[in-house]
Every structure is written in C-alpha cells, then in structure tokens.
Design a protein around this motif. Structure first.
Motif, mmCIF file in Angstrom:
data_model
loop_
_atom_site.group_PDB
_atom_site.id
_atom_site.type_symbol
_atom_site.label_atom_id
_atom_site.label_comp_id
_atom_site.label_asym_id
_atom_site.label_seq_id
_atom_site.Cartn_x
_atom_site.Cartn_y
_atom_site.Cartn_z
ATOM 1 N N LEU A 79 0.831 -1.206 0.000
ATOM 2 C CA LEU A 79 0.000 0.000 0.000
ATOM 3 C C LEU A 79 0.869 1.261 0.000
ATOM 4 N N ILE A 80 1.920 1.251 0.787
ATOM 5 C CA ILE A 80 2.823 2.408 0.830
ATOM 6 C C ILE A 80 3.477 2.612 -0.531
ATOM 7 N N LEU A 81 3.949 1.538 -1.149
ATOM 8 C CA LEU A 81 4.566 1.659 -2.476
ATOM 9 C C LEU A 81 3.573 2.139 -3.522
ATOM 10 N N SER A 82 2.360 1.608 -3.502
ATOM 11 C CA SER A 82 1.375 2.036 -4.508
ATOM 12 C C SER A 82 0.994 3.497 -4.318
ATOM 13 N N CYS A 83 0.881 3.957 -3.066
ATOM 14 C CA CYS A 83 0.592 5.379 -2.828
ATOM 15 C C CYS A 83 1.748 6.253 -3.306
ATOM 16 N N LEU A 84 2.971 5.778 -3.088
ATOM 17 C CA LEU A 84 4.145 6.522 -3.538
ATOM 18 C C LEU A 84 4.150 6.672 -5.052
ATOM 19 N N TRP A 85 3.916 5.571 -5.781
ATOM 20 C CA TRP A 85 3.923 5.623 -7.239
ATOM 21 C C TRP A 85 2.722 6.383 -7.789
ATOM 22 N N PHE A 86 1.593 6.295 -7.126
ATOM 23 C CA PHE A 86 0.434 7.085 -7.540
ATOM 24 C C PHE A 86 0.729 8.577 -7.387
ATOM 25 N N GLY A 87 1.389 8.954 -6.306
ATOM 26 C CA GLY A 87 1.785 10.355 -6.112
ATOM 27 C C GLY A 87 2.782 10.814 -7.161
ATOM 28 N N PHE A 88 3.760 9.950 -7.471
ATOM 29 C CA PHE A 88 4.723 10.304 -8.526
ATOM 30 C C PHE A 88 4.029 10.498 -9.864
ATOM 31 N N SER A 89 3.069 9.631 -10.183
ATOM 32 C CA SER A 89 2.377 9.770 -11.472
ATOM 33 C C SER A 89 1.591 11.082 -11.529
ATOM 34 N N GLY A 90 1.003 11.497 -10.403
ATOM 35 C CA GLY A 90 0.301 12.786 -10.374
ATOM 36 C C GLY A 90 1.249 13.951 -10.579
ATOM 37 N N VAL A 91 2.405 13.892 -9.956
ATOM 38 C CA VAL A 91 3.409 14.961 -10.127
ATOM 39 C C VAL A 91 3.885 15.000 -11.574
ATOM 40 N N PHE A 92 4.151 13.823 -12.157
ATOM 41 C CA PHE A 92 4.607 13.786 -13.542
ATOM 42 C C PHE A 92 3.526 14.271 -14.501
ATOM 43 N N LEU A 93 2.281 13.987 -14.191
ATOM 44 C CA LEU A 93 1.188 14.467 -15.031
ATOM 45 C C LEU A 93 1.096 15.993 -14.976
ATOM 46 N N LEU A 94 1.274 16.561 -13.801
ATOM 47 C CA LEU A 94 1.281 18.019 -13.683
ATOM 48 C C LEU A 94 2.456 18.631 -14.425
ATOM 49 N N LEU A 95 3.637 17.993 -14.320
ATOM 50 C CA LEU A 95 4.809 18.504 -15.040
ATOM 51 C C LEU A 95 4.612 18.416 -16.542
ATOM 52 N N LYS A 96 4.008 17.333 -17.005
ATOM 53 C CA LYS A 96 3.761 17.197 -18.437
ATOM 54 C C LYS A 96 2.828 18.284 -18.940
#
Length: 127
Positions: free
Chosen positions: A53-70
């Motif tokens: 769960l911690i890893l999936s939340c971490l990667w979900f957060g990274f994907s949101g940050v990358f989506l904002l950067l894109k």
C-alpha cells in the motif's frame, strides 16, 4: 524545404530515441528502488499488505506529479515557432520591420490564379 523536413525528422527521431532510453532507464531504476523500499519496509516490521500500500501510494503520487509537469512543460505555446532556414528574401513590411517572403503555398496559389487568368484571356482571344 526538404532540408528543413529532414532536420525536423532527425530531431524528432533523436527525441524519441532519448525518451525511450530515458523511460527504460527510469523503469529499471524504479524497479530496483521499489524492491529495496519494499524490503526495507518489511524489515522495519510492516506487513506485506502495508508495504504494498505504501509503495502504490508513492507511485500514484509520482504519477500525479509527472502528469502536472507534463501539462506545464509539454505546452507548445511556450516555444517560439521554428522559422524556415531557406534563403527567402526579406521584404519591407508597412510597419517598418522585415517580414519573410510569402510561403510556398501562397506563391503557388498566386501563380495558379495568374495562370488561370492568362489562360482565360488566351481562350477569349481565339474564340
């Protein structure tokens, strides 16, 4: 004109190549980092479910940050338009600054309408 297209094609191919290499490197690095973090979470006393769960939340957060950067970086409006590298002559603009000569399409259409007008005038004279 063809040189400009070739240059753009080469530049695009290089971008795709480097983006692919970057994505592959990031995926390998993310895999190793995830495995190390998962192992560290298990060693710290977390259960398998909580570590996942911690890893999936971490990667979900990274994907949101990358989506904002894109969204911020990928906008084409921030980049100036590329100008043709052809040796087209500069003509004076009414406001005083230099403007490039008409595009090839504009020149072609002007030539077509002039040619059509000439052909009409020739057919009127013979008919």
């Amino acid at each position: 004109m063809l040189r400009l297209l070739r240059t753009k094609a080469r530049r695009g191919a290089r971008r795709v190549l480097f983006a692919t290499l970057c994505a592959i490197s990031a995926a390998v690095g993310a895999g190793f980092a995830s495995a190390a973090l998962y192992s560290a979470l298990l060693d710290s006393g977390q259960t398998h479910a909580i570590a996942g769960l911690i890893l999936s939340c971490l990667w979900f957060g990274f994907s949101g940050v990358f989506l904002l950067l894109k969204a911020a970086v990928g906008d084409e409006a921030h980049y100036p338009p590329e100008t043709a590298q052809s040796g087209s002559p500069h003509v004076a603009h009414p406001n005083g600054h230099a403007a490039t000569a008409p595009t090839v399409a504009d020149a072609f259409m002007a030539g077509m309408s002039e040619g059509a007008g000439f052909a009409r005038s020739q057919t009127r004279g013979t008919g």
